[in-house]
Design a protein around this motif. Structure first.
Motif, mmCIF file in Angstrom:
data_model
loop_
_atom_site.group_PDB
_atom_site.id
_atom_site.type_symbol
_atom_site.label_atom_id
_atom_site.label_comp_id
_atom_site.label_asym_id
_atom_site.label_seq_id
_atom_site.Cartn_x
_atom_site.Cartn_y
_atom_site.Cartn_z
ATOM 1 N N TYR A 181 3.929 6.069 -3.824
ATOM 2 C CA TYR A 181 4.984 6.492 -4.673
ATOM 3 C C TYR A 181 4.735 6.359 -6.321
ATOM 4 O O TYR A 181 4.020 5.528 -6.689
ATOM 5 N N PRO A 182 5.462 7.232 -6.953
ATOM 6 C CA PRO A 182 5.510 7.054 -8.503
ATOM 7 C C PRO A 182 6.016 5.767 -8.978
ATOM 8 O O PRO A 182 6.894 5.700 -9.611
ATOM 9 N N LEU A 183 5.190 4.774 -8.934
ATOM 10 C CA LEU A 183 5.437 3.366 -9.116
ATOM 11 C C LEU A 183 4.140 2.611 -9.742
ATOM 12 O O LEU A 183 3.171 2.666 -9.144
ATOM 13 N N THR A 184 4.237 2.198 -10.560
ATOM 14 C CA THR A 184 3.319 1.461 -11.327
ATOM 15 C C THR A 184 2.837 0.053 -10.585
ATOM 16 O O THR A 184 4.019 -0.531 -10.042
ATOM 17 N N ARG A 185 1.889 -0.359 -10.486
ATOM 18 C CA ARG A 185 1.558 -1.758 -9.905
ATOM 19 C C ARG A 185 2.126 -2.787 -10.535
ATOM 20 O O ARG A 185 2.665 -3.741 -10.100
ATOM 21 N N LEU B 212 3.757 1.492 -0.852
ATOM 22 C CA LEU B 212 4.718 1.415 -2.294
ATOM 23 C C LEU B 212 3.829 2.292 -3.362
ATOM 24 O O LEU B 212 4.353 3.078 -4.257
ATOM 25 N N THR B 213 2.547 1.837 -3.401
ATOM 26 C CA THR B 213 1.686 2.508 -4.294
ATOM 27 C C THR B 213 1.439 4.011 -4.243
ATOM 28 O O THR B 213 0.870 4.419 -4.950
ATOM 29 N N HIS C 234 0.833 -1.148 0.132
ATOM 30 C CA HIS C 234 0.140 -0.167 -0.098
ATOM 31 C C HIS C 234 0.980 1.186 0.038
ATOM 32 O O HIS C 234 0.830 2.088 -0.656
ATOM 33 N N ARG D 13 -3.553 -4.389 -10.510
ATOM 34 C CA ARG D 13 -3.845 -3.087 -10.829
ATOM 35 C C ARG D 13 -5.367 -2.679 -10.731
ATOM 36 O O ARG D 13 -5.507 -1.342 -10.254
ATOM 37 N N CYS D 14 -6.248 -3.563 -11.089
ATOM 38 C CA CYS D 14 -7.665 -3.128 -11.079
ATOM 39 C C CYS D 14 -8.352 -3.379 -9.571
ATOM 40 O O CYS D 14 -9.197 -2.740 -9.514
#
Lengths: 445, 393
Positions: free
Chosen positions: A91-95, A88-89, A86, A436-437
């Motif tokens: 931060y500017p980081l895609t899943r 980590l998301t 959670h 992602r979803c």
């Protein structure tokens, strides 16, 4: 890519810090050693090493795959439950990067464990060989020091031969269509099998081989054969005649061999044409029938690179398989709770291990000239199940590596690699899509 | 759906609803219903409400962890799920999701790498942040070995690593000791002064009151009230007056003057008490000045250099004065305590003087503020002060 590498590095570091990496390495090393020294053969060093390596390699590798799946599930699940993902998301980081980073990091963990397994096998083999005489050790070195390519005689499958035979029998009126039941099929199949295995008294039999156009290393190729006869201690004399299409002269090698034992004769490489296609004709002076088994009766071996290169190939192939296991573990960890995820993924792997058995069942159901609809449906269901776990099937290379036989990269590239790549990509895609979803707070905890 | 961007709005949401559904897709819990929210750039915004009011749900929607079932929401002009915008956001979760098997420095290095900071930037910021949150000596300790308060401090350091434009703090002072609480509040004030937008939730209403410009009060997933803290809390029917001790005669004189405007029995006079927070801070500063050893968190060193405004230097007396006047006197108090560690060993007399001077400043300040805001009682106060100035003991 930089972010994926950062996550991968961190995943690897965390797996080592929380002890998972060391646990896996220790268990693998211990299991390999235990099984290697518990197994026992005929006290011939080459045979002993082949058998012990095969057993310990197979068991330890299966254990390693299970542990890799469990560690992958645990890593992802604990980081979802501990809310690290959670954070980590935010931060500017895609899943997707998070998923791929974790996958890469855990694949590195699997690689290290696989290296441990191979080193443990080599260490055990060296320790074990020390108790043997020098000439045994030299022989073992010559056998395991190089990888040999194994070539089986070219012949259609028993099933297709049987089908053709039955068709011929129907066409000649020897058999009516209505009479082709299971029993008839089995009887014809046995007859076909016997014909291909049997060499009558003082008869000749020819096998066709195709070594391919790849030139072999060394000066000779080895013909390794074993036959069965009525009397176990009856010596059989004869000759093997090597011929090639379009070549007038043939090469002959005489032999005197006992049944039930593996025998080897060397054929000069100069006798094999550039196309690699040649025939071997047996001219035996035998009083009773000789039986050359379809699976182990006759094989030709030629030198095919170093043993180290062969082991390196095995490492890469198994690492591809382990990386798919990692993807499965992570995806299951994202989709389910830890207990469900580990149960689900481990069951899938176990089913994949048993897929050979299920394939035999399906083959038995579809044997025969006319197959009942229910049998066809059952077979279809089994094949669907096998397909579902096909990508998880470990590559069938352990027996070859253990016997010093080179891995047929071409065959694997056609039969195994596409399935596992598609399976791995699909599994990862499902995992990434779920991550992602799905709302993070709603992922099962 | 994303709310259209607005230049001076950091977060803008219209009719936001969030309904949690059960396994069969039926509505289970309506966590938020038609909530409008607008958080101006540079404001310190508090989300308040009892447990289950929807504060955390709203924060998770802002962070993109949950998706709204209705309404529109934009964060820094973008969708909350936009990855790029997250480089401008700092987040301190309620349950700090840090890796227990990493050291404090490794944690900051990891998050710094994800933010794309250079190794030099990571090194500098990590050092400054750890010093700021009082974990300078714990940089090489595993986060898993930290106490709850230390972990919260560490979480705050990671949230500030990117010098965010929008800082989201979920219960920022929960689990912190009074020193930590004060430091966090001062940090919030400093960042607010720099024009950073801060959104926080807290059950410690005094903390919210200390730092927030505006609040949104939620109850049962619906908006109860919203607006400026000063406006919402102002009691327009009462006036409070503070001044140094005077003798009973003077006090009686004052009451008699006031009695002309308000009934005599409604006028009360009592000595103000020192807050427990300032008393505690004083004791910790004393121990710190005596260099007493502790394995736990130490007093922070003030705000990290890179988080300060270019023309706002924490150590400059003018800046301290301005800060104290605008947001409260404790910034100055802490700074004075911090200085006392490095410059001189304070005596009990020094500390008393410090408290007294702070008290006087606060008196002057509150008087000043009141006169600006409300004319009627102010005239009485000014007259009273004029008269009292001759009667000081």
């Amino acid at each position: 890519m930089r972010n994926i590498l950062t996550i991968a590095r961190m995943t690897f570091l965390l797996t080592s810090r929380n002890g998972a990496l060391y646990s896996v390495i220790l268990i693998i090393a211990a299991a390999t050693g235990c099984i290697f020294f518990v197994a026992a053969g005929d006290n011939n060093l080459v045979n002993e090493l082949t058998l012990r390596i095969q057993y310990s390699y197979a068991v330890a590798y299966s254990l390693l795959t299970l542990m890799v799946i469990a560690v992958s599930c645990l890593t992802v699940r604990s980081q979802l439950d501990g809310k690290q993902i959670h954070l980590l998301t935010t931060y500017p980081l895609t899943r997707r990067s998070i998923f791929l980073g974790k996958w890469l990091g855990l694949t590195c963990v699997a690689a290290l464990a696989e290296i441990t397994l191979l080193l443990a096998l080599a260490t055990c083999a060296m320790i074990y060989a020390k108790s043997f005489a020098d000439e045994d050790i030299q022989l073992a070195k010559s056998v395991f020091g190089i990888a040999r390519r194994e070539v089986a005689p070219a012949m259609p499958s028993v099933e297709s031969l049987t089908r053709n035979r039955i068709r011929q029998m129907i066409e000649t009126g020897e058999l009516s269509t209505d009479a082709v039941g299971k029993d008839t099929w089995n009887a014809v199949a046995n007859a076909v099998r016997r014909e291909h295995q049997l060499v009558g008294p003082n008869a000749e039999k020819t096998w066709t081989f195709d070594l391919g156009t790849t030139r072999s290393n060394g000066d000779t190729v080895a013909l390794r054969y074993r036959f069965y006869a009525e009397k176990r201690r009856q010596i059989v004399r004869g000759a093997w005649k090597v011929a090639a299409p379009g070549k007038v002269e043939s090469h002959e090698v005489t032999f005197a061999a006992y049944p039930y034992e593996f025998n080897t004769v060397r054929i000069p490489l100069s006798q094999i044409p550039a196309s690699g296609k040649f025939t071997l004709t047996l001219q035996a002076q035998n009083e009773s029938d000789l039986i050359f088994g379809l699976n182990t009766g006759l094989r030709v071996y030629c030198d095919d690179g170093s043993a180290v290169a062969n082991v390196a190939k095995a490492f890469i192939i198994q690492l591809i398989h382990l990386s798919v296991a990692v993807a499965l573990g992570i995806t299951a960890g994202v989709a389910f709770t830890f207990s469900v995820a580990s149960f689900f993924s481990i069951v899938l792997y176990l089913v994949s291990l048993m897929s050979g058995y299920f394939a035999d069942v399906a083959a038995e159901l579809t044997e025969g000239y006319r197959i009942a609809l229910t049998d066809q449906l059952f077979a279809l269901a089994i094949h669907s199940g096998i397909w579902f776990v096909k990508g998880l099937q470990p590559p069938e290379i352990i027996a070859r590596v253990s016997a010093g036989i080179s891995i047929p990269m071409g065959e694997l590239g056609v039969a195994w690699l596409p399935a596992i790549v598609v399976y791995g990509a699909l599994t990862a895609l499902i995992g990434i899509t779920i991550l992602r979803c799905k709302e993070l707070e709603k992922l099962p905890g | 759906m994303t709310e259209p961007a607005h230049a001076d709005t950091a977060i803008r949401g219209h009719a936001i609803s969030k309904v949690f559904k059960d396994f069969w897709g039926r509505d289970k819990i309506a966590a938020l219903t038609d909530v409008d929210i607008e958080i101006r750039n540079g404001s310190v915004f508090g989300l308040l409400g009892p447990n289950g009011a929807g504060k955390s749900t709203l924060l998770k929607l802002i962070l993109g962890h949950l998706y709204p079932t209705g309404g529109r929401l934009s964060v820094l002009g973008e969708s909350p799920r936009n990855v790029a915008v997250k480089s401008r956001i700092g987040y301190l979760p309620e349950r700090t999701g840090l890796y227990k098997n990493l050291t404090a420095l490794e944690t900051l290095t990891f998050f710094g790498s994800i933010l794309g900071l250079s190794s030099e930037q990571i090194r500098l910021r990590s050092t400054q942040l750890l010093e700021m949150v009082g974990l300078k000596t714990a940089g090489k300790r595993l986060v898993g070995e930290f106490s709850h308060g230390m972990t919260r401090r560490m979480g705050l350091a990671q949230a500030l690593l990117n010098d965010p434009d929008l800082l989201i703090l979920d219960e920022p002072t929960a689990g912190l000791d009074p020193v930590g609480c004060r430091e966090v509040k001062d940090l919030i004030i400093t960042l607010g002064k720099r024009g950073k937008t801060i959104v926080l939730t807290s059950h410690l209403l005094a903390d919210v009151e200390d730092v927030c410009d505006e609040i949104l009060l939620l109850y049962g997933g619906r908006r109860q009230s919203t607006g400026s803290v000063k406006e919402l809390l102002k009691n327009r029917n009462m006036t409070q007056l503070e001044f140094p001790n005077v003798n009973d005669l003077t006090l009686d004189k004052a009451k008699k003057i006031l009695a002309g405007d308000v009934p005599y029995e409604q006028i009360t006079a009592s000595s103000p008490t020192e807050s427990l927070e300032s008393y505690f801070l004083k004791a910790v500063a004393q121990s710190n000045a005596e260099h007493k050893e502790t394995a736990g968190a130490q007093m922070g060193s003030g705000v990290a250099e890179y988080l300060r405004d270019a023309d706002y230097t924490y150590d400059s007396p003018g800046a301290i004065e301005n800060g104290a006047k605008e947001k409260g006197v404790n910034t100055r108090h802490l700074d004075a305590l911090a200085k006392s560690r490095t410059e001189t060993e304070p005596t009990a007399e020094d500390a008393k003087r410090e408290i007294d001077s702070r008290h006087l400043a606060s008196l002057a300040e509150s008087t000043d503020d009141t006169s600006r805001e409300d004319n009627t009682p102010r005239q009485v106060n000014q007259q009273l002060l004029d008269e009292l100035s001759d009667d000081r003991p």
